[in-house]
Each structure stands twice: as C-alpha cells, then as structure tokens.
Scaffold this motif. Structure first.
Motif, PDB file in Angstrom:
ATOM      1  N   HIS A   1       0.820  -1.211   0.000  1.00 15.93           N
ATOM      2  CA  HIS A   1       0.000   0.000   0.000  1.00 15.93           C
ATOM      3  C   HIS A   1       0.853   1.261   0.000  1.00 15.93           C
ATOM      4  O   HIS A   1       0.448   2.281  -0.546  1.00 15.93           O
ATOM      5  CB  HIS A   1      -0.925   0.005   1.217  1.00 15.93           C
ATOM      6  N   GLN A   2       2.019   1.187   0.611  1.00 21.44           N
ATOM      7  CA  GLN A   2       2.902   2.355   0.655  1.00 21.44           C
ATOM      8  C   GLN A   2       3.701   2.529  -0.634  1.00 21.44           C
ATOM      9  O   GLN A   2       4.389   3.521  -0.800  1.00 21.44           O
ATOM     10  CB  GLN A   2       3.870   2.231   1.834  1.00 21.44           C
ATOM     11  N   GLY A   3       3.612   1.569  -1.518  1.00 17.24           N
ATOM     12  CA  GLY A   3       4.390   1.642  -2.752  1.00 17.24           C
ATOM     13  C   GLY A   3       5.824   1.213  -2.577  1.00 17.24           C
ATOM     14  O   GLY A   3       6.660   1.468  -3.447  1.00 17.24           O
ATOM     15  N   LEU A   4       6.142   0.525  -1.468  1.00 16.47           N
ATOM     16  CA  LEU A   4       7.493  -0.005  -1.240  1.00 16.47           C
ATOM     17  C   LEU A   4       7.538  -1.419  -1.827  1.00 16.47           C
ATOM     18  O   LEU A   4       7.523  -2.421  -1.112  1.00 16.47           O
ATOM     19  CB  LEU A   4       7.811  -0.010   0.259  1.00 16.47           C
ATOM     20  N   PHE A   5       7.578  -1.472  -3.138  1.00 15.10           N
ATOM     21  CA  PHE A   5       7.335  -2.731  -3.824  1.00 15.10           C
ATOM     22  C   PHE A   5       8.462  -3.741  -3.647  1.00 15.10           C
ATOM     23  O   PHE A   5       8.220  -4.951  -3.658  1.00 15.10           O
ATOM     24  CB  PHE A   5       7.072  -2.466  -5.306  1.00 15.10           C
ATOM     25  N   GLY A   6       9.688  -3.274  -3.475  1.00 15.01           N
ATOM     26  CA  GLY A   6      10.786  -4.202  -3.216  1.00 15.01           C
ATOM     27  C   GLY A   6      10.614  -4.914  -1.890  1.00 15.01           C
ATOM     28  O   GLY A   6      10.824  -6.133  -1.788  1.00 15.01           O
ATOM     29  N   LYS A   7      10.237  -4.173  -0.870  1.00 11.74           N
ATOM     30  CA  LYS A   7      10.004  -4.775   0.443  1.00 11.74           C
ATOM     31  C   LYS A   7       8.779  -5.690   0.411  1.00 11.74           C
ATOM     32  O   LYS A   7       8.787  -6.774   1.015  1.00 11.74           O
ATOM     33  CB  LYS A   7       9.822  -3.676   1.486  1.00 11.74           C
ATOM     34  N   ALA A   8       7.733  -5.252  -0.265  1.00 13.16           N
ATOM     35  CA  ALA A   8       6.541  -6.085  -0.384  1.00 13.16           C
ATOM     36  C   ALA A   8       6.879  -7.396  -1.093  1.00 13.16           C
ATOM     37  O   ALA A   8       6.438  -8.473  -0.680  1.00 13.16           O
ATOM     38  CB  ALA A   8       5.453  -5.337  -1.146  1.00 13.16           C
ATOM     39  N   GLU A   9       7.670  -7.306  -2.139  1.00 11.68           N
ATOM     40  CA  GLU A   9       8.085  -8.510  -2.867  1.00 11.68           C
ATOM     41  C   GLU A   9       8.802  -9.490  -1.938  1.00 11.68           C
ATOM     42  O   GLU A   9       8.531 -10.701  -1.945  1.00 11.68           O
ATOM     43  CB  GLU A   9       8.997  -8.137  -4.025  1.00 11.68           C
ATOM     44  N   SER A  10       9.739  -8.975  -1.141  1.00  9.87           N
ATOM     45  CA  SER A  10      10.495  -9.834  -0.233  1.00  9.87           C
ATOM     46  C   SER A  10       9.581 -10.559   0.738  1.00  9.87           C
ATOM     47  O   SER A  10       9.733 -11.767   0.980  1.00  9.87           O
ATOM     48  CB  SER A  10      11.519  -9.001   0.552  1.00  9.87           C
ATOM     49  N   MET A  11       8.622  -9.829   1.299  1.00 12.53           N
ATOM     50  CA  MET A  11       7.703 -10.439   2.250  1.00 12.53           C
ATOM     51  C   MET A  11       6.810 -11.485   1.578  1.00 12.53           C
ATOM     52  O   MET A  11       6.602 -12.579   2.100  1.00 12.53           O
ATOM     53  CB  MET A  11       6.834  -9.359   2.903  1.00 12.53           C
ATOM     54  N   TYR A  12       6.273 -11.138   0.423  1.00 12.37           N
ATOM     55  CA  TYR A  12       5.373 -12.076  -0.245  1.00 12.37           C
ATOM     56  C   TYR A  12       6.097 -13.304  -0.774  1.00 12.37           C
ATOM     57  O   TYR A  12       5.517 -14.397  -0.809  1.00 12.37           O
ATOM     58  CB  TYR A  12       4.609 -11.373  -1.369  1.00 12.37           C
ATOM     59  N   ARG A  13       7.343 -13.150  -1.179  1.00  8.06           N
ATOM     60  CA  ARG A  13       8.107 -14.328  -1.593  1.00  8.06           C
ATOM     61  C   ARG A  13       8.235 -15.300  -0.427  1.00  8.06           C
ATOM     62  O   ARG A  13       8.101 -16.523  -0.599  1.00  8.06           O
ATOM     63  CB  ARG A  13       9.484 -13.925  -2.101  1.00  8.06           C
ATOM     64  N   LYS A  14       8.497 -14.766   0.738  1.00 11.87           N
ATOM     65  CA  LYS A  14       8.613 -15.617   1.919  1.00 11.87           C
ATOM     66  C   LYS A  14       7.291 -16.312   2.227  1.00 11.87           C
ATOM     67  O   LYS A  14       7.250 -17.489   2.584  1.00 11.87           O
ATOM     68  CB  LYS A  14       9.071 -14.779   3.108  1.00 11.87           C
ATOM     69  N   LEU A  15       6.200 -15.581   2.051  1.00 14.42           N
ATOM     70  CA  LEU A  15       4.880 -16.146   2.318  1.00 14.42           C
ATOM     71  C   LEU A  15       4.502 -17.224   1.303  1.00 14.42           C
ATOM     72  O   LEU A  15       3.981 -18.280   1.676  1.00 14.42           O
ATOM     73  CB  LEU A  15       3.831 -15.036   2.314  1.00 14.42           C
ATOM     74  N   VAL A  16       4.764 -16.979   0.016  1.00 17.54           N
ATOM     75  CA  VAL A  16       4.324 -17.952  -0.985  1.00 17.54           C
ATOM     76  C   VAL A  16       5.196 -19.202  -0.992  1.00 17.54           C
ATOM     77  O   VAL A  16       4.737 -20.271  -1.414  1.00 17.54           O
ATOM     78  CB  VAL A  16       4.274 -17.332  -2.403  1.00 17.54           C
ATOM     79  N   VAL A  17       6.441 -19.077  -0.532  1.00 15.54           N
ATOM     80  CA  VAL A  17       7.272 -20.269  -0.401  1.00 15.54           C
ATOM     81  C   VAL A  17       6.758 -21.150   0.734  1.00 15.54           C
ATOM     82  O   VAL A  17       6.797 -22.383   0.668  1.00 15.54           O
ATOM     83  CB  VAL A  17       8.743 -19.881  -0.162  1.00 15.54           C
ATOM     84  N   THR A  18       6.259 -20.511   1.772  1.00 11.65           N
ATOM     85  CA  THR A  18       5.761 -21.238   2.949  1.00 11.65           C
ATOM     86  C   THR A  18       4.335 -21.728   2.758  1.00 11.65           C
ATOM     87  O   THR A  18       3.987 -22.854   3.134  1.00 11.65           O
ATOM     88  CB  THR A  18       5.840 -20.323   4.186  1.00 11.65           C
ATOM     89  N   ILE A  19       3.485 -20.878   2.185  1.00 11.32           N
ATOM     90  CA  ILE A  19       2.071 -21.218   1.969  1.00 11.32           C
ATOM     91  C   ILE A  19       1.824 -21.133   0.461  1.00 11.32           C
ATOM     92  O   ILE A  19       1.600 -20.049  -0.079  1.00 11.32           O
ATOM     93  CB  ILE A  19       1.152 -20.255   2.739  1.00 11.32           C
ATOM     94  N   THR A  20       1.866 -22.252  -0.214  1.00 13.60           N
ATOM     95  CA  THR A  20       1.893 -22.267  -1.676  1.00 13.60           C
ATOM     96  C   THR A  20       0.516 -22.196  -2.329  1.00 13.60           C
ATOM     97  O   THR A  20       0.429 -21.993  -3.539  1.00 13.60           O
ATOM     98  CB  THR A  20       2.594 -23.540  -2.175  1.00 13.60           C
ATOM     99  N   ASP A  21      -0.542 -22.359  -1.542  1.00 15.94           N
ATOM    100  CA  ASP A  21      -1.879 -22.453  -2.130  1.00 15.94           C
ATOM    101  C   ASP A  21      -2.792 -21.293  -1.747  1.00 15.94           C
ATOM    102  O   ASP A  21      -4.008 -21.427  -1.733  1.00 15.94           O
ATOM    103  CB  ASP A  21      -2.536 -23.775  -1.734  1.00 15.94           C
ATOM    104  N   GLU A  22      -2.216 -20.133  -1.433  1.00 19.39           N
ATOM    105  CA  GLU A  22      -3.006 -18.963  -1.075  1.00 19.39           C
ATOM    106  C   GLU A  22      -3.011 -17.991  -2.261  1.00 19.39           C
ATOM    107  O   GLU A  22      -2.008 -17.319  -2.528  1.00 19.39           O
ATOM    108  CB  GLU A  22      -2.428 -18.293   0.172  1.00 19.39           C
TER     109      GLU A  22
END
Length: 252
Positions: free
Chosen positions: A118-139
């Motif tokens: 939401h803040q437009g910090l897309f690099g940081k958002a990418e890092s967080m979501y990569r961690k999430l999708v590696v852990t939870i693959t079906d969301e």
C-alpha cells in the motif's frame, strides 16, 4: 499525436490497474491510502532495512517459545489499532517487533507485506510475499499480491507467472484476469492480453474501468475500428464519460 496517445494511454493504464487491483482484491480505495506519490514503472532502489531473506521459508511455530509467540501476537494486535488510525510508521515498528519475538508469525508477515504494498514499497513487499508464498503455496491472494509487487517493478515475466498461479487456484475474481491482461499487454502478448481483458469484462460487464482500459488497449495497439466500436458502446451507456469522449475525439 499518435505517440502522445500511446504514452498517455500507458500512464493511465498503470494508474487504473493499481486502483482497480486494490478495490477488487482488497476493497480499498486508493484515495484512502496514506502514501507518497510514486512512479510505479520506474522503480528506485529502496532502503534495505527490515527486509527478509526471501530464499528461506518462514520457520515452524514449533521452533519458537510459547511466551515469545504470545508476545508477538500482542504486537500484531496493537499494529491493527495503529493501522486503523492510519499510522503506518508505528504499525510497521510493531510488526517488526513481533517478528523479532516470533519469526514464525505468518500474520505479522502478511500485515507487513500488505502495508509495504500500500505504501508503494514494492521491493520490500516482494520480499515479504516471496517468503509467504514459499511457505504457503496455495493462497491465491499472496500470489496475486506478489505479482502486483513484481509488476510495479517492471518484472513482467515473473508477474505473469504468479498471476496465472493465483488464477489456477481461484478463477472467480475478475480483477485477476484484468491484472494479468495488463501484464501481458506490457509483454506485447497481444492475443492473450485481449482474451484476459474480455474475460474480466464478461465477469463484470458493467465495470467502466475495464471497458475504458480495453478501449485504451485497442488504441495502443492501433486497433482503431475495435476502439471506435467499443467507445461507441461505452458512450451509449455513459454519454458523459470524459475518458471515452476524449479517446473518441482523438481517433476520429
């Protein structure tokens, strides 16, 4: 004049894409977000503080002391209060504190990832979501949000991959087809982009943003007869629509 139309169309496409994504996926209106204006298509390097190592999965809660988990949960709950007040800075601090106590807290990662998006910090958002999708693959929401962060950094091939994965899991949201179409448009995959634009419109035929965006797509691709036909239909239903009137005037 043709070059001006193409450039203007591309810029407005990007804005509509972000606005529709937040409204459709999250029920959030862009005007309600507190953020600094950013150029979504020319990503600048960000401060690396608080970013996570994206290659590693979120650890299991079994590896964390129960007292630390409880402490982290309290920080997450407090962050929700500050998010409700629009205090993103304090919410971020609390979520980072939560992760320092409990690095297994999916809820902390989820809130922090969305906050960065939401803040437009897309690099940081990418890092967080990569961690999430590696852990939870079906969301599917994690996958589409990661795709949004990637798209906003012009990482179009990866964005396409994650939008497609999110659609495979949940094909009931028109916004995902619309978003995928935007990515394919950037990749010059015209036929597939058009298919996804039309799929989104089939699901939400009265969505004016989708219709106007498709008209701009036609103009960008110099498909002027299709653009005129669609703009005529838009103006029949919405005779005072300024975007449609302007486009019709420029291509007539």
């Amino acid at each position: 004049m043709k070059l001006f139309v193409v450039l203007a169309g591309a810029a407005i496409l990007g804005f509509i894409f972000l606005r529709r994504y937040l409204e459709v996926e999250k029920g959030i209106h862009l005007s309600s977000l507190v953020m600094r204006p950013r150029n979504f298509f020319h990503h600048r390097p960000e401060i690396q503080a608080h970013e996570v190592t994206v290659e590693e999965m979120i650890p299991s809660a079994d590896t964390v002391d129960s007292k630390k988990i409880a402490k982290a949960d309290s920080f997450v709950k407090k962050s929700d209060i500050y998010l409700g007040r629009g205090d993103a800075a304090q919410a971020e601090k609390l979520l980072i504190q939560a992760l320092s106590y409990d690095p297994s807290s999916v809820e902390a990662y989820r809130r922090l990832a969305l906050l960065y998006l939401h803040q437009g910090l897309f690099g940081k958002a990418e890092s967080m979501y990569r961690k999430l999708v590696v852990t939870i693959t079906d969301e599917p929401t994690f996958l589409s949000n990661l795709a949004m962060a990637l798209f906003s950094q012009e990482k179009f091939e990866e964005a396409k991959k994650y939008y497609k994965r999110s659609i495979e899991l949940d094909a009931d949201r028109a916004g995902r087809f619309f978003s995928l179409a935007q990515v394919l448009h950037q990749l010059n995959e015209v036929t597939e982009a058009l298919e996804n634009f039309k799929r989104a419109i089939q699901m939400e035929p009265d969505n004016l943003d989708y219709l106007v965006t498709l008209a701009r797509f036609y103009i960008d691709r110099e498909m002027y007869p299709d653009a005129k036909e669609l703009l005529g239909e838009i103006l029949l239903a919405f005779p005072d629509n300024e975007d449609a009137l302007e486009m019709m005037k420029k291509i007539s």
